[in-house]
Design an enzyme around this catalytic site. Structure first.
Site, mmCIF file in Angstrom:
data_model
loop_
_atom_site.group_PDB
_atom_site.id
_atom_site.type_symbol
_atom_site.label_atom_id
_atom_site.label_comp_id
_atom_site.label_asym_id
_atom_site.label_seq_id
_atom_site.Cartn_x
_atom_site.Cartn_y
_atom_site.Cartn_z
ATOM 1 C CG ASN A 1 -0.217 -0.105 2.492
ATOM 2 O OD1 ASN A 1 0.571 0.767 2.824
ATOM 3 N ND2 ASN A 1 -0.446 -1.186 3.240
ATOM 4 C CE LYS B 1 7.976 -12.655 -14.339
ATOM 5 N NZ LYS B 1 8.762 -12.184 -15.452
#
Ligand code: C5P
Length: 405
Positions: free
Chosen positions: A206, A285
């Site tokens: 955030n 990934k």
């Protein structure tokens, strides 16, 4: 800082130009600043520069124009602090041996104010045993002597001798001027965002910069507190004097906070903890392919709520933050009750001059007894002092009620 008085003494080294920036920072802090210069300092920077920055007459002559009678006594006795920046080898020697042959050295010898010395000179001069011995003498008098910075020097050599950065000197000034009202008090602060991995190269986070939490930790150290700072990843350097624990995920933060909560008098949770995390962190990934993929999120532990639930086991003043975009007060009051807090600092993050990433904050402090205190727009440093003032008062009231136990 608004009622504090500081004398800046500028002596004759090339770093005299950096003293101009220091004066500007001190004035910006609301401190009343007077500048005294040695004759040699006036060869590097003119008194007019400091007069313009401080808004006050600069003294650079012992027997100058009218109105300077007794100023050499008054300046060091009326002020809270004298900062010698830069302090040359010669001026350090004069201070160490009590030589008072100009305005500034006489002012220092007559001073009752605290003294902060910021040495700056060529590295060979600085390493010379006679300079080191003189500095040792000053430290023995309980003066504060800063270590010079290392790096390229004006004379072309490299080594210790640079004037510490004005921002660093300012922080020392704040520490010396602060009331040590948190001495003996242990404070745990959490700060920054958390980072919840999706795969080895991606994560959810955030916008929290950590500035508010770091300001709290810095202010608490300055005021004499023993500070533990648990922080998610930020771009900030940990404030000197804190015990620092870097963490990444909410779970790591929870573990670290619980391991360190014992014996804390005040716990302030300024961190923006991710409410959710990916259900699993994929080992490899994730490859591009499908037109859309979905991410399943699970709830993170609410660290503050768990601290509140178990407060009886580790009694402390518990302070939370509430970043809201709507119904600020009602939501803050609800969180205060739900998490069993003593105070919550509510801020409206929908504004662009408050909350995330900014240097200023507009907060409302909400207390258990229903009181609400609206603070004006403040810097995060000022908010930090206000939050610590109130937390300290709550602690004192609690100690009073519990008979000091
Ligand atoms: O409920 P909300 O997340 O808005 O509450 C904010 C307060 O709770 C902050 O003080 C934050 O540090 C804390 N918190 C926490 N653990 C979470 C979520 C928030 O400690 N998982």
């Amino acid at each position: 800082m608004k009622t504090k008085k500081v004398v800046v003494g500028v002596t004759g080294g090339i770093a005299a130009y950096k003293a101009a920036e220091l004066v500007r920072l001190l004035v910006k802090e609301g401190i009343s600043v007077k500048v005294a210069m040695t004759q040699n300092a006036c060869r590097f920077v003119t008194p007019l520069t400091f007069e313009a920055l401080s808004g006050r007459r600069v003294i650079y002559e012992m027997f100058g124009p009218e109105g300077t009678v007794m100023e050499h006594i008054r300046w060091g006795q009326d002020s809270d602090l004298i900062v010698i920046a830069p302090a040359t080898a010669n001026f350090i020697a004069k201070m160490a041996h009590g030589i008072a042959d100009d305005f500034l050295s006489t002012c220092v010898i007559a001073a009752t104010a605290k003294i902060l010395v910021c040495p700056s000179m060529n590295d060979c001069m600085f390493k010379n045993p006679v300079v080191q011995e003189n500095l040792r003498m000053l430290r023995q008098r309980e003066w504060t002597v800063l270590e010079p910075g290392e790096g390229g020097l004006a004379c072309g050599t490299e080594g210790p001798g640079r004037l510490p950065e004005p921002a660093h000197i300012l922080e020392q000034v704040r520490t010396l001027l602060a009331a040590h009202d948190l001495a003996g008090i242990k404070i745990l602060v959490s700060a920054g965002p958390t980072l919840e991995p999706i795969d080895p190269v991606r994560y959810i986070t955030n916008r929290s910069s950590g500035k508010m939490g770091y300001a709290l930790a810095r202010a608490a150290v300055r005021r004499g507190g023993e500070v533990v700072l648990v922080s998610g990843p930020t771009a900030l350097a940990p404030p000197p004097g804190v015990v620092f624990f870097p963490v990444r995920t909410a779970e790591e933060m929870r573990r670290c906070v619980f391991e360190n909560r014992a014996g804390c008098d005040i716990v302030i949770k300024a961190a923006a903890v991710s409410d959710y995390r990916p259900k699993e962190c994929v080992g490899q990934k994730v490859k591009k392919g499908a037109e859309s993929i979905s991410l399943q999120l699970v709830k993170n532990p609410d660290i503050l709520a768990s601290l509140g639930e178990t407060k009886a086991q580790a009694p402390c003043i518990l302070v939370g933050f509430a970043a809201e975009t709507e119904d600020l007060l009602a939501n803050a009051q609800k969180k205060l009750r739900a998490k069993n807090l003593d105070m919550i600092v509510a801020n409206d993050v929908s504004r662009n001059d408050a909350g995330f990433e900014t240097d200023t904050n507009l907060v409302r402090l909400v207390f258990r007894d229903g009181r609400v205190e609206d603070a004006p727009m403040m810097t995060k440093d000022e908010v930090a002092d206000l939050v610590l003032d109130r937390a300290r008062e709550l602690r004192e009231a609690w100690l009073g009620r519990s008979g000091g136990h």
